[in-house]
Every structure is written in C-alpha cells, then in structure tokens.
Design an enzyme around this catalytic site. Structure first.
Site, PDB file in Angstrom:
ATOM      1  N   GLU A   1      -2.171  48.244  59.341  1.00 28.76           N
ATOM      2  CA  GLU A   1      -1.813  49.599  58.770  1.00 28.76           C
ATOM      3  C   GLU A   1      -3.006  50.129  57.862  1.00 28.76           C
ATOM      4  OE1 GLU A   1       0.564  51.417  59.862  1.00 28.76           O
ATOM      5  OE2 GLU A   1       1.454  49.793  61.045  1.00 28.76           O
TER       6      GLU A   1
ATOM      7  N   THR B   1      27.694  53.598  55.953  1.00 24.11           N
ATOM      8  CA  THR B   1      29.065  53.738  55.571  1.00 24.11           C
ATOM      9  C   THR B   1      29.124  54.209  53.885  1.00 24.11           C
ATOM     10  OG1 THR B   1      29.375  52.149  57.203  1.00 24.11           O
ATOM     11  CG2 THR B   1      31.164  52.650  55.902  1.00 24.11           C
TER      12      THR B   1
ATOM     13  N   GLY C   1      23.361  48.045  58.062  1.00 26.80           N
ATOM     14  CA  GLY C   1      23.451  47.349  56.769  1.00 26.80           C
ATOM     15  C   GLY C   1      22.627  48.373  55.675  1.00 26.80           C
ATOM     16  N   THR C   2      22.049  49.471  56.182  1.00 22.01           N
ATOM     17  CA  THR C   2      21.403  50.173  55.183  1.00 22.01           C
ATOM     18  C   THR C   2      22.197  51.064  54.436  1.00 22.01           C
ATOM     19  OG1 THR C   2      20.857  51.704  57.096  1.00 22.01           O
ATOM     20  CG2 THR C   2      19.081  50.216  56.321  1.00 22.01           C
ATOM     21  N   GLY C   3      23.557  50.947  54.258  1.00 23.19           N
ATOM     22  CA  GLY C   3      24.345  51.868  53.686  1.00 23.19           C
ATOM     23  C   GLY C   3      24.913  53.348  54.191  1.00 23.19           C
TER      24      GLY C   3
ATOM     25  N   GLY D   1      20.167  55.112  61.295  1.00 21.70           N
ATOM     26  CA  GLY D   1      19.567  53.898  60.424  1.00 21.70           C
ATOM     27  C   GLY D   1      19.905  52.667  61.028  1.00 21.70           C
ATOM     28  N   PRO D   2      19.197  51.698  60.834  1.00 20.51           N
ATOM     29  CA  PRO D   2      19.346  50.273  61.194  1.00 20.51           C
ATOM     30  C   PRO D   2      20.835  49.734  60.412  1.00 20.51           C
ATOM     31  CG  PRO D   2      17.431  50.413  60.168  1.00 20.51           C
ATOM     32  CD  PRO D   2      17.691  51.539  60.250  1.00 20.51           C
TER      33      PRO D   2
HETATM   34  P1  ADP Z   1      25.873  50.541  57.521  1.00 19.32           P
HETATM   35  O1  ADP Z   1      27.017  51.182  57.488  1.00 19.32           O
HETATM   36  O2  ADP Z   1      24.705  51.299  57.560  1.00 19.32           O
HETATM   37  O3  ADP Z   1      25.808  49.376  58.417  1.00 19.32           O
HETATM   38  P2  ADP Z   1      27.350  49.826  55.160  1.00 19.32           P
HETATM   39  O4  ADP Z   1      27.394  50.921  54.517  1.00 19.32           O
HETATM   40  O5  ADP Z   1      28.444  49.246  55.851  1.00 19.32           O
HETATM   41  O6  ADP Z   1      25.989  49.616  56.098  1.00 19.32           O
HETATM   42  O7  ADP Z   1      26.428  48.708  54.257  1.00 19.32           O
HETATM   43  C1  ADP Z   1      26.890  47.421  54.007  1.00 19.32           C
HETATM   44  C2  ADP Z   1      26.874  46.991  52.442  1.00 19.32           C
HETATM   45  O8  ADP Z   1      25.572  46.598  52.013  1.00 19.32           O
HETATM   46  C3  ADP Z   1      27.545  48.101  51.536  1.00 19.32           C
HETATM   47  O9  ADP Z   1      28.750  47.746  51.306  1.00 19.32           O
HETATM   48  C4  ADP Z   1      26.718  47.718  50.235  1.00 19.32           C
HETATM   49  O10 ADP Z   1      27.452  46.622  49.733  1.00 19.32           O
HETATM   50  C5  ADP Z   1      25.522  47.361  50.752  1.00 19.32           C
HETATM   51  N1  ADP Z   1      24.272  48.288  50.812  1.00 19.32           N
HETATM   52  C6  ADP Z   1      23.728  48.708  51.755  1.00 19.32           C
HETATM   53  N2  ADP Z   1      22.898  49.646  51.361  1.00 19.32           N
HETATM   54  C7  ADP Z   1      22.962  49.980  50.038  1.00 19.32           C
HETATM   55  C8  ADP Z   1      22.622  50.761  49.222  1.00 19.32           C
HETATM   56  N3  ADP Z   1      21.652  51.508  49.410  1.00 19.32           N
HETATM   57  N4  ADP Z   1      22.711  50.550  47.775  1.00 19.32           N
HETATM   58  C9  ADP Z   1      23.618  49.728  47.514  1.00 19.32           C
HETATM   59  N5  ADP Z   1      24.187  48.744  48.449  1.00 19.32           N
HETATM   60  C10 ADP Z   1      23.968  49.012  49.592  1.00 19.32           C
HETATM   61 ZN    ZN Z   2      -0.930  50.285  64.570  1.00 14.30          ZN
END
Ligand code: ADP
Ligand code: ZN
Length: 677
Positions: free
Chosen positions: A471, A254, A250-252, A247-248
């Site tokens: 869409e 980690t 910042g989507t959580g 996934g892109p």
């Molecule tokens: P990735 O590893 O996908 O780049 P991270 O897990 O490091 O993203 O996410 C960074 C921060 O964004 C997390 O520490 C959290 O604070 C916030 N975050 C991202 N996704 C979520 C989610 N689904 N629910 C709550 N917080 C989230």
């Molecule tokens: Zn299209």
C-alpha cells in the site's frame, strides 16, 4: 448474529420465546383437555344412565332366583341387547352384593341375558302373581347410539391427535409445549422482541458500540426521529423507512441496530432473513406480514432483519433456472409491506448484510433501503476502544497493555475481540488465577487466530508488513507523480474482498489525457513493484491491481488509439457477443505486444521511482504497520507538499478533509467490485 459469539455467556441471550408469550392467543391445550375429559366421561358413564349404582353380571338362573326371593324392585329389559336389568330393593342389597348401600350406591342392579322375551314375560308375570315381584316389567330400546358413533369415530380421532402432535413438533422446533408453535403458528413471525420492561430488556446504547464513528453518526438521525417524530413531520420531512448496514460478520451491525433502539427507547424486533424461509410454502410471506403487523402495534419501533440476503438476493429472471419461488414471494411480500406503511408510521427497518451487491435492486430503491451504512472492521484505535468495552467486566491485572493487544489483533472483528476477552478469562480461570493477565490474552489471541484463519481475514505480522509495503508503494508513487489522483487515505485493514485499500480523490474531468492514464497505471503497479523490491517476493495480493492495469492498457491501445505503433485506431466493437474481431490476426498480436510493452514500461518506471524515494516509502510503510490507517497529512509530512495542486484539491482545501471522505470513496484500488472499470 454470528456463531463466533456463542461461547460468550453475557452476550446475546437467546430470547426466542419471549415474543410469543406477549401475544393474546387461545390456549388450545385446554380445549384438548376438556374434550378428552368429556369423551372419557361419556365412555365410562355411558352404560349407566339408568342408575348410578354398582352392577353385577349374573346368569339368567341366578336372576330368576333373586326375583323369586323377592329382591327385585324394578325390572327393565333391553330388547336390542337381549339383557335384563334388575334393580335391587334397598333392604336386600347386602344379600346380593355383600356390601352396604354406602358402597353400592342407591340403585345397584344385576344384569343377565334372557333367553327370549316370551320366556321373560312369562316368568315375570308368574312372579307377580306369586307376589314375589310387585313392580313393573318395562322394555327399553338401546339408547347407546352416541357410544356407537363414538366407537366408529374413535380411530379417526386417534389419527387426528397424532397428526396434531407431529405438526406441533415440526413447526415449533425446540419450542415445546408452552410455545404451541406448530400448525397454528407456522405463519407467525419468529421475531425476538426486546422492549422496555420486557423479559430480556437489555439496554444497549451507543456507548456499547466502540468505534464506528461514521456509522453512529448516520444512524443518529434515525434515533432523533424515533424520539421525536413530530419535529420532523411538522416540517414535512420524510424519514427513510429503511437503512442497510453493510459489513463483514461480527462488526457490530446487530449491536448498532440495538443501540439505536436503546437510544431512542423503543421496542426492537429482531429476526434473521433465514427465519422467513422454511419448508412450508407461503410461510415466509405470512411471517413478513405478521412481523409488520406486530411492529405496527408497537410503533414507534425498529425491525432488524439480519442476513437479509437470505431473502433479498436478486430475483432471477431466468425462467429456465426456475429460481426460488418461496424466497421470491417472501421478498415480494417484504417489498409490499415496506411500500404499504407510510413514512410517518414510526416503524423503521434496519437490515444487515455482508454484501449489498447481491441484493435485489428493488430493495435498494428509494423509499426502501435507500441508505447504506458501512460498518467496517475496526482499525487500531477502534480495536482499542472495543477492547475497553469488553474488558470492563473482566478482572485484569496491571501487566495488561491494551495498546499492545490492539496491535496484536489486526483484522479482528468486534466479535473476535469479544471472543478474545472471554477466552482469556476462561484460560486464566483454568489456571486458577485471581486476575486475567497479559499472557492469558496472548494465548487467547493465538487460539482465535488459529481457529479463525480460514473464516475471516486475520493477518499474521508478516502479512501485515507485506500489505503495508504494498500500500505504501501505491501511496508513494501517486504522491510523487503529477497526474496521479491525489491520495486521501490508505489503510491495511482488510475490507471486503481486498486486503488493504487506498482512497483517492478522482479529478472531476470529462476527458483524460494519456499522461494521466499512464501515471495512474504506474501508481497502480506501485504495489507489486514495492513488494518485489523490498520483500524479494511477489504475492497474490496484487491480482486486482494487475487486472485493472491490463484492462486499462487494452483500452488505451485498442480503443483509444494511444500507442505509437497503432495510433488513432479504435477497434471498439459495440456488439459484445460477436465472435468476429474487427482486426486481423497480426493486429491482434501487435495489440498484445503493445499492451505488454506499456505495462512493462510503467512497471520499470514505478520501480525506479520507488528506489529513488525508498526512505520515504519505508517511513510510510512503518507508519502503516503502526497505525494501520494514514491520511494525506501523514504522507505530506514524509514527502512534502505536492508541487502540483489540482482544482479538486483547491476545493478540498476549504473543507474538512474527513467529512468529504465517505462520498469520495470512489477509487478503491484493490476491490474490483468498487473500482470503476
Ligand atoms: P454482526 O451483526 O455485524 O454480525 P454483532 O452485532 O452480532 O455483529 O456483534 C457480535 C458481538 O461482537 C456483539 O455482541 C459485541 O459483543 C461484539 N462487537 C462487535 N462490534 C463491536 C463494537 N464495535 N463494539 C463493541 N462490541 C462489539
Ligand atoms: Zn494494490
């Protein structure tokens, strides 16, 4: 982790050093100190082995005077150095040194250079005869060989010390003294360890991960296994060794991996793929080894490798290009380690990447990262949930409307939202407010949009509207044409390289008729047609649609013999690299014309149909803007039931539509990476 999160104080604390403190190791610092003290002692004490008192250098004449006056207790001559030492009788110490025994020690001496051994002999025996000296004259060879060796080696020792110092600096980066990274530690893994009772214990559970229901459901199995491995192994079951979170940023991803560790209550090793690869050759492989060794000691546990593409990118088999040997040996080591431990060892590896398609195929093979879990950008409801999580620690005033916030942040990732909350709090604090209000959040959103526009796909309201119209165009047409694939889900949340996306349920069929192909082509063109009709502009958003349509049309005409002017002819050429076309120049022109004609016809057809169904299309687009995701039921409410029920749909009727979704994501109209050719 991503840098977007840096400004967030309560976020991910950097716990780089934690892990190293846990490992048993000899502290080399103390060894250095001991060696230095020993050398220093030998250096300063070396010359005084025959006495522990003060000494004084005098001329030979003064020495003679002292002996004549009867001060001498013992005389020792060193032939190598040509010096003579005279130990002073205790009662005369004050005469010679002008100080008491307490200052000079028990055996102070004076030292002088003597002209020759003969002269000294003569003088001493003369004094013995006179009774001024009653002791003995003894000769001694120099025993300072150690000191000589030391002085010879001294420059070398200095160089070694300097070298070690530099290596330590280099290896440990900011690690500093306590870490003792350096030359002894470059091969160590830099994994951060989060564990129970550990320094940075932070219990993240599924509660902290908002939305991502399907991802959570998929990792649930891993949690169960870590909690109770016996239950699985007793039944002979095998648990995946690795799961890939795709996934892109910042989507959580980690966060999700941490939550798995938190739920199962096991230690969590986290490392970034780029940490493996450093300037020293062979370091990556040994870090991988070290990481797995540590993990096995702590099993059951989770290893999380962020940005696995840094090591896992497909290996080049092009010898000319050279490839990156260091990365490849690291990858090979990783593969070896993953094969090396049994499925039941209790170590589970989770890795995160933005793009699974560039990973080496060997990594994705069975027994390695054989399952992929998609972690997508949150839709409206999910964003609401993420806001709720991150608003918890913030004092908000009543004016705040979470619904509105979620609506204003299309295309934001979880990390962006966390950032908005933090930024809003900072803005409110700057204005000296007691609580964070609506306008602070709006300002924060604006700021983040401004800053991130280039980096991520944050949409403006107008873009959102255009994507919705586009869409909805696809959806309207595919719903109203008999042979187009039935639609399951449409979203305007950016996904991968695409803007919006629609999912269809492809018919399970072995052959496709011309009508089916034309209907699909019409539906694919529906996006662009809707843009043209209802916004007055056409946009770049349809590029992938057009690419697919063009390919399809060429296929139909040149290979499948489906056009009126070139019936039943197949110009398929097996040899891809042949420059020779199996048809004449005039046929080539004819093919081009036929392709143009076919696409133009379908485009007109799409526009006609859209005008006919314009009310429904508008309702659909409005619903999309509002909800961002709509399902077949919503489309059905607007256009009514499709009169043609296909076999696949019949099968589906008996199932839960939702649960059939993940596997059926086959036809993503927008993304060329996922679309079947
Ligand atoms: P990735 O590893 O996908 O780049 P991270 O897990 O490091 O993203 O996410 C960074 C921060 O964004 C997390 O520490 C959290 O604070 C916030 N975050 C991202 N996704 C979520 C989610 N689904 N629910 C709550 N917080 C989230
Ligand atoms: Zn299209």
């Amino acid at each position: 982790m991503d840098e977007q999160n840096n400004s967030q104080p309560a976020g991910n604390t950097n716990n780089n050093k934690n892990n190293r403190n846990k490992m048993p190791r000899v502290n080399f610092t103390w060894i250095y100190v001991v060696i230095a003290i020993a050398l220093g002692y030998l250096f300063f004490a070396g010359g005084e082995q025959d006495g522990n008192g003060t000494s004084k250098n005098v001329t030979y004449t003064v020495f003679k005077q002292y002996v004549e006056q009867g001060y001498a207790n013992k005389i020792i001559a060193n032939k190598d150095e040509g010096t003579v030492k005279m130990f002073v009788k205790p009662e005369h110490i004050r005469d010679v040194f002008q100080a008491g025994v307490e200052k000079t020690g028990k055996q102070p001496f004076v030292q002088a250079e003597y002209p020759s051994a003969d002269k000294l002999d003569e003088f001493v025996s003369q004094q013995q005869e006179l009774g001024n000296f009653t002791g003995e004259l003894s000769y001694k060879r120099s025993n300072d060989t150690f000191m000589q060796v030391f002085w010879n080696l001294f420059p070398l020792l200095v160089i070694i010390f300097v070298w070690m110092f530099i290596m330590r600096r280099m290896g440990s980066g900011s690690g500093g003294f306590g870490g003792m990274g350096g030359i002894f530690n470059v091969g160590r893994s830099r994994a951060k360890l989060v564990e129970k009772g550990g320094e940075n214990e932070s219990k993240v559970t599924f509660k902290d991960v908002a939305g991502q229901a399907s991802a959570k459901q998929e990792v649930q199995e891993i949690v169960e296994f870590l909690k109770n491995p016996k239950k699985f192994t007793d039944l002979g079951g095998k648990i995946p060794k690795g799961a890939l979170l795709v996934g892109p940023p910042g989507t959580g991803k980690t966060l999700l991996a941490k939550a798995v560790a938190g739920e199962a209550d096991v230690p969590f090793f986290s490392m970034s793929g780029s940490d493996f690869v450093e300037m020293f050759v062979g370091v990556g492989a040994s870090r991988v080894r070290d990481l797995f060794r540590q993990a096995k000691e702590k099993a059951p546990c989770i290893i999380f490798i962020d940005e696995i593409d840094a090591v896992g990118r497909a290996r080049t088999n092009n010898a000319m290009m050279g490839g990156n040997d260091e990365r490849e040996s690291t990858l090979n080591q990783l593969l070896t380690e993953m094969d090396g431990f049994g499925t039941n060892s209790g170590v589970i590896i989770m890795a995160a990447t933005n793009r699974a398609d560039i990973l080496d195929k060997a990594l994705l093979r069975a027994g390695r990262f054989d399952r992929q879990i998609h972690v997508d950008l949150p839709d409206l409801n999910e964003r609401k949930a993420v806001f709720k999580v991150h608003l918890q620690p913030i004092k908000v005033d009543e004016s705040l409307d979470i619904d509105l916030l979620a609506r204003q942040t299309p295309g934001f990732s979880g990390a962006d939202i966390a950032n908005v909350c933090n930024e809003a709090a900072l803005i409110a604090a700057r204005h000296g407010k007691q609580a964070v209000g609506k306008e602070d959040f709006i300002a924060a959103v604006d700021r983040i949009v401004g800053g991130l526009e280039k980096k991520t796909k944050v949409m403006t309201e107008e873009e959102k509207r255009t994507i919705a119209l586009h869409e909805a165009g696809h959806a309207t047409i595919s719903w109203n044409l008999q042979y187009a694939n039935p639609l399951i889900k449409v979203t305007i949340v950016p996904r991968g390289r695409a803007l919006g996306a629609a999912w269809y349920l492809p018919e399970e069929r072995q052959i496709t008729t011309k009508e089916q192909m034309l209907d699909e082509m019409c539906a694919t063109l529906g996006g662009r047609a809707a843009e043209e009709l209802f916004t007055g502009h056409i946009s770049s958003g349809a590029m992938n649609d057009l690419e697919r349509v063009t390919k399809q049309a060429y296929g139909m005409i040149a290979y499948m013999g489906m056009s009126d002017n070139l019936p039943n002819l197949c110009y398929y050429n097996q040899n891809e690299y042949s420059w020779q076309r199996p048809y004449s120049e005039s046929t080539a022109q004819l093919i081009d014309e036929e392709v143009k004609k076919m696409i133009a016809e379908q485009y007109e057809r799409a526009k006609r149909l859209l005008l006919e169904k314009r009310e429904g299309h508008k309702a659909l687009a409005d619903l999309l803007v509002e909800r961002e995701v709509i399902y077949a039921e919503d489309v059905e409410k607007i256009f009514g039931k499709r009169p043609w029920v296909s076999r696949t749909e019949e099968l589906l009727e008996n199932q839960d539509t939702e649960s059939a979704l993940p596997e059926k994501e086959e036809e993503n109209t927008e993304s060329p990476a996922q679309a079947p050719s």
